[in-house]
Design a protein around this motif. Sequence first.
Motif, PDB file in Angstrom:
ATOM      1  N   ILE A  60      -1.856  14.140   8.413  1.00 50.99           N
ATOM      2  CA  ILE A  60      -0.411  13.990   8.221  1.00 50.99           C
ATOM      3  C   ILE A  60      -0.149  13.482   6.812  1.00 50.99           C
ATOM      4  O   ILE A  60      -0.782  12.531   6.353  1.00 50.99           O
ATOM      5  CB  ILE A  60       0.195  13.010   9.243  1.00 50.99           C
ATOM      6  CG1 ILE A  60      -0.130  13.455  10.673  1.00 50.99           C
ATOM      7  CG2 ILE A  60       1.707  12.903   9.057  1.00 50.99           C
ATOM      8  CD1 ILE A  60       0.408  12.518  11.741  1.00 50.99           C
ATOM      9  N   VAL A  61       0.803  14.113   6.144  1.00 49.37           N
ATOM     10  CA  VAL A  61       1.147  13.741   4.774  1.00 49.37           C
ATOM     11  C   VAL A  61       2.632  13.394   4.706  1.00 49.37           C
ATOM     12  O   VAL A  61       3.472  14.187   5.134  1.00 49.37           O
ATOM     13  CB  VAL A  61       0.845  14.885   3.787  1.00 49.37           C
ATOM     14  CG1 VAL A  61       1.204  14.461   2.364  1.00 49.37           C
ATOM     15  CG2 VAL A  61      -0.614  15.295   3.867  1.00 49.37           C
ATOM     16  N   ARG A 103      -7.375   7.528   9.983  1.00 52.35           N
ATOM     17  CA  ARG A 103      -8.084   7.036   8.812  1.00 52.35           C
ATOM     18  C   ARG A 103      -7.226   7.293   7.576  1.00 52.35           C
ATOM     19  O   ARG A 103      -6.696   8.388   7.393  1.00 52.35           O
ATOM     20  CB  ARG A 103      -9.430   7.749   8.651  1.00 52.35           C
ATOM     21  CG  ARG A 103     -10.286   7.181   7.515  1.00 52.35           C
ATOM     22  CD  ARG A 103     -11.649   7.848   7.453  1.00 52.35           C
ATOM     23  NE  ARG A 103     -11.560   9.230   7.019  1.00 52.35           N
ATOM     24  CZ  ARG A 103     -11.973  10.261   7.737  1.00 52.35           C
ATOM     25  NH1 ARG A 103     -12.506  10.064   8.935  1.00 52.35           N
ATOM     26  NH2 ARG A 103     -11.860  11.492   7.277  1.00 52.35           N
ATOM     27  N   LEU A 104      -7.061   6.257   6.763  1.00 52.33           N
ATOM     28  CA  LEU A 104      -6.300   6.399   5.526  1.00 52.33           C
ATOM     29  C   LEU A 104      -7.170   7.007   4.445  1.00 52.33           C
ATOM     30  O   LEU A 104      -8.318   6.598   4.254  1.00 52.33           O
ATOM     31  CB  LEU A 104      -5.811   5.022   5.060  1.00 52.33           C
ATOM     32  CG  LEU A 104      -5.126   4.975   3.688  1.00 52.33           C
ATOM     33  CD1 LEU A 104      -3.801   5.712   3.711  1.00 52.33           C
ATOM     34  CD2 LEU A 104      -4.929   3.529   3.233  1.00 52.33           C
ATOM     35  N   VAL A 105      -6.617   7.987   3.734  1.00 45.61           N
ATOM     36  CA  VAL A 105      -7.287   8.533   2.558  1.00 45.61           C
ATOM     37  C   VAL A 105      -6.294   8.487   1.398  1.00 45.61           C
ATOM     38  O   VAL A 105      -5.101   8.729   1.574  1.00 45.61           O
ATOM     39  CB  VAL A 105      -7.797   9.976   2.777  1.00 45.61           C
ATOM     40  CG1 VAL A 105      -8.954   9.998   3.754  1.00 45.61           C
ATOM     41  CG2 VAL A 105      -6.681  10.896   3.257  1.00 45.61           C
ATOM     42  N   LEU A 106      -6.806   8.152   0.214  1.00 44.75           N
ATOM     43  CA  LEU A 106      -5.990   8.059  -0.998  1.00 44.75           C
ATOM     44  C   LEU A 106      -6.644   8.921  -2.078  1.00 44.75           C
ATOM     45  O   LEU A 106      -7.262   8.408  -3.000  1.00 44.75           O
ATOM     46  CB  LEU A 106      -5.884   6.604  -1.455  1.00 44.75           C
ATOM     47  CG  LEU A 106      -5.264   5.630  -0.453  1.00 44.75           C
ATOM     48  CD1 LEU A 106      -5.372   4.193  -0.960  1.00 44.75           C
ATOM     49  CD2 LEU A 106      -3.800   5.980  -0.181  1.00 44.75           C
ATOM     50  N   PRO A 107      -6.506  10.227  -1.973  1.00 44.08           N
ATOM     51  CA  PRO A 107      -7.216  11.128  -2.895  1.00 44.08           C
ATOM     52  C   PRO A 107      -6.613  11.129  -4.288  1.00 44.08           C
ATOM     53  O   PRO A 107      -5.418  10.896  -4.480  1.00 44.08           O
ATOM     54  CB  PRO A 107      -7.047  12.496  -2.222  1.00 44.08           C
ATOM     55  CG  PRO A 107      -5.744  12.381  -1.492  1.00 44.08           C
ATOM     56  CD  PRO A 107      -5.696  10.963  -0.991  1.00 44.08           C
ATOM     57  N   VAL A 108      -7.474  11.398  -5.250  1.00 45.10           N
ATOM     58  CA  VAL A 108      -7.069  11.601  -6.640  1.00 45.10           C
ATOM     59  C   VAL A 108      -7.875  12.772  -7.172  1.00 45.10           C
ATOM     60  O   VAL A 108      -8.903  13.139  -6.596  1.00 45.10           O
ATOM     61  CB  VAL A 108      -7.323  10.341  -7.505  1.00 45.10           C
ATOM     62  CG1 VAL A 108      -6.444   9.186  -7.073  1.00 45.10           C
ATOM     63  CG2 VAL A 108      -8.788   9.958  -7.487  1.00 45.10           C
ATOM     64  N   CYS A 142       0.829  -1.199   0.000  1.00 51.39           N
ATOM     65  CA  CYS A 142       0.000   0.000   0.000  1.00 51.39           C
ATOM     66  C   CYS A 142       0.866   1.252   0.000  1.00 51.39           C
ATOM     67  O   CYS A 142       1.368   1.649  -1.032  1.00 51.39           O
ATOM     68  CB  CYS A 142      -1.013  -0.014   1.144  1.00 51.39           C
ATOM     69  SG  CYS A 142      -2.412   1.093   0.875  1.00 51.39           S
ATOM     70  N   CYS A 143       1.093   1.901   1.163  1.00 51.73           N
ATOM     71  CA  CYS A 143       1.795   3.174   1.172  1.00 51.73           C
ATOM     72  C   CYS A 143       2.225   3.516   2.592  1.00 51.73           C
ATOM     73  O   CYS A 143       1.766   2.912   3.564  1.00 51.73           O
ATOM     74  CB  CYS A 143       0.879   4.256   0.603  1.00 51.73           C
ATOM     75  SG  CYS A 143      -0.645   4.485   1.563  1.00 51.73           S
ATOM     76  N   PRO A 144       3.112   4.509   2.760  1.00 48.58           N
ATOM     77  CA  PRO A 144       3.560   4.896   4.094  1.00 48.58           C
ATOM     78  C   PRO A 144       2.413   5.292   5.027  1.00 48.58           C
ATOM     79  O   PRO A 144       2.438   4.977   6.222  1.00 48.58           O
ATOM     80  CB  PRO A 144       4.487   6.083   3.826  1.00 48.58           C
ATOM     81  CG  PRO A 144       4.994   5.857   2.444  1.00 48.58           C
ATOM     82  CD  PRO A 144       3.854   5.225   1.694  1.00 48.58           C
ATOM     83  N   SER A 157      -1.338  15.928  -3.844  1.00 51.78           N
ATOM     84  CA  SER A 157      -0.065  15.840  -4.547  1.00 51.78           C
ATOM     85  C   SER A 157       0.612  14.499  -4.305  1.00 51.78           C
ATOM     86  O   SER A 157       1.176  13.892  -5.230  1.00 51.78           O
ATOM     87  CB  SER A 157       0.861  16.975  -4.111  1.00 51.78           C
ATOM     88  OG  SER A 157       2.150  16.847  -4.687  1.00 51.78           O
ATOM     89  N   GLU A 158       0.548  14.012  -3.055  1.00 51.84           N
ATOM     90  CA  GLU A 158       1.186  12.735  -2.711  1.00 51.84           C
ATOM     91  C   GLU A 158       0.285  11.538  -2.979  1.00 51.84           C
ATOM     92  O   GLU A 158       0.759  10.399  -3.049  1.00 51.84           O
ATOM     93  CB  GLU A 158       1.596  12.740  -1.236  1.00 51.84           C
ATOM     94  CG  GLU A 158       2.629  13.789  -0.878  1.00 51.84           C
ATOM     95  CD  GLU A 158       3.930  13.604  -1.638  1.00 51.84           C
ATOM     96  OE1 GLU A 158       4.331  12.443  -1.860  1.00 51.84           O
ATOM     97  OE2 GLU A 158       4.545  14.626  -2.018  1.00 51.84           O
ATOM     98  N   GLY A 159      -1.023  11.790  -3.073  1.00 52.15           N
ATOM     99  CA  GLY A 159      -1.961  10.695  -3.284  1.00 52.15           C
ATOM    100  C   GLY A 159      -2.257   9.892  -2.043  1.00 52.15           C
ATOM    101  O   GLY A 159      -2.837   8.801  -2.132  1.00 52.15           O
ATOM    102  N   GLU A 160      -1.930  10.431  -0.873  1.00 56.47           N
ATOM    103  CA  GLU A 160      -2.166   9.702   0.372  1.00 56.47           C
ATOM    104  C   GLU A 160      -2.069  10.634   1.572  1.00 56.47           C
ATOM    105  O   GLU A 160      -1.439  11.698   1.503  1.00 56.47           O
ATOM    106  CB  GLU A 160      -1.143   8.583   0.548  1.00 56.47           C
ATOM    107  CG  GLU A 160       0.300   9.085   0.658  1.00 56.47           C
ATOM    108  CD  GLU A 160       1.293   7.974   0.967  1.00 56.47           C
ATOM    109  OE1 GLU A 160       1.340   7.534   2.132  1.00 56.47           O
ATOM    110  OE2 GLU A 160       2.018   7.555   0.020  1.00 56.47           O
ATOM    111  N   ALA A 161      -2.674  10.224   2.670  1.00 52.97           N
ATOM    112  CA  ALA A 161      -2.572  10.965   3.922  1.00 52.97           C
ATOM    113  C   ALA A 161      -3.222  10.143   5.023  1.00 52.97           C
ATOM    114  O   ALA A 161      -4.010   9.225   4.759  1.00 52.97           O
ATOM    115  CB  ALA A 161      -3.242  12.338   3.826  1.00 52.97           C
ATOM    116  N   VAL A 162      -2.896  10.481   6.265  1.00 53.23           N
ATOM    117  CA  VAL A 162      -3.593   9.962   7.430  1.00 53.23           C
ATOM    118  C   VAL A 162      -4.400  11.113   8.008  1.00 53.23           C
ATOM    119  O   VAL A 162      -3.851  12.200   8.238  1.00 53.23           O
ATOM    120  CB  VAL A 162      -2.624   9.428   8.497  1.00 53.23           C
ATOM    121  CG1 VAL A 162      -3.396   8.845   9.679  1.00 53.23           C
ATOM    122  CG2 VAL A 162      -1.701   8.369   7.905  1.00 53.23           C
ATOM    123  N   VAL A 163      -5.674  10.893   8.222  1.00 57.25           N
ATOM    124  CA  VAL A 163      -6.554  11.941   8.740  1.00 57.25           C
ATOM    125  C   VAL A 163      -6.997  11.574  10.153  1.00 57.25           C
ATOM    126  O   VAL A 163      -7.405  10.437  10.424  1.00 57.25           O
ATOM    127  CB  VAL A 163      -7.794  12.116   7.837  1.00 57.25           C
ATOM    128  CG1 VAL A 163      -8.774  13.106   8.454  1.00 57.25           C
ATOM    129  CG2 VAL A 163      -7.368  12.595   6.451  1.00 57.25           C
TER     130      VAL A 163
END
Length: 266
Positions: free
Chosen positions: A115-116, A77-82, A2-4, A101-107
Amino acid sequence: MCCPSATLAVWSSAWLHGAAPSDNVLDALLAWGEAHEVVTADEATADAFDLPVTGGFPAQPAQLLGALRRTGVNDARLVLPVPGDVRGLGGGGEFAKAALSEGEAVVFADHGYGIVPHHIAEGLVRWTVHPLASASPQPPEYVGLADAEHALTDAIRDSAGALQSLDVASDRPSVRAELSAHLRSRPAPDWPAGTPGRALRVLQRAEEIGAILAVAETDEPGGALSASAAVRRADALRPLSDAVRTARCAAVNEAVRVFADQANRP
């Protein structure tokens, strides 16, 4: 896999709820980079978390964990925005811009922060804590693991059928080797003991399908012989990409929920 942000969301939840030691959290992050540093986006957030603001000497991930505990954050909560789907980011602002910009974050929606991560150099990941533009962001629609699995299956079938009907699925003899190479190149962090097995299975399947999409992207425009066919090919693959993102979020957020529920049991 998945991702960091997925790693941080699951492991920090396990640690905050007594299911994992802090050293294991820090070790899990190393799958994404040999070094990690933490800053905040503005002075107010720096004061709230007792962490340095961007431009100052950065903190270490252990200090971030301590700050999360001190501030009572436990709703990761993981978010994977596009582009076109920025649900869960709490409106606009610098956080939404960085996450997109990163395509991911923890909310941390209940506390109004996110956090990005950003790879600023080879082997170095910087995590930036941002305030959310909205104190009560509208969360993405809840999707259970079963629904996420079914959506993946449906998207695979629909995408394959659409590509076949368009006659744009190119014949690549080396595709199996490419898929294997892509999967081997992906970091494979450990997950905390107690992570739901079904969540891990959904993550694994999403990762495999994500590899197929990654290989397909390197083959643009695939077997499409015209611009219009290439557009139709991209349209055919988009639902599959959306299903992968949804499945990843569903699996990670279910793991976070399970650790929180275990800690709240009498």
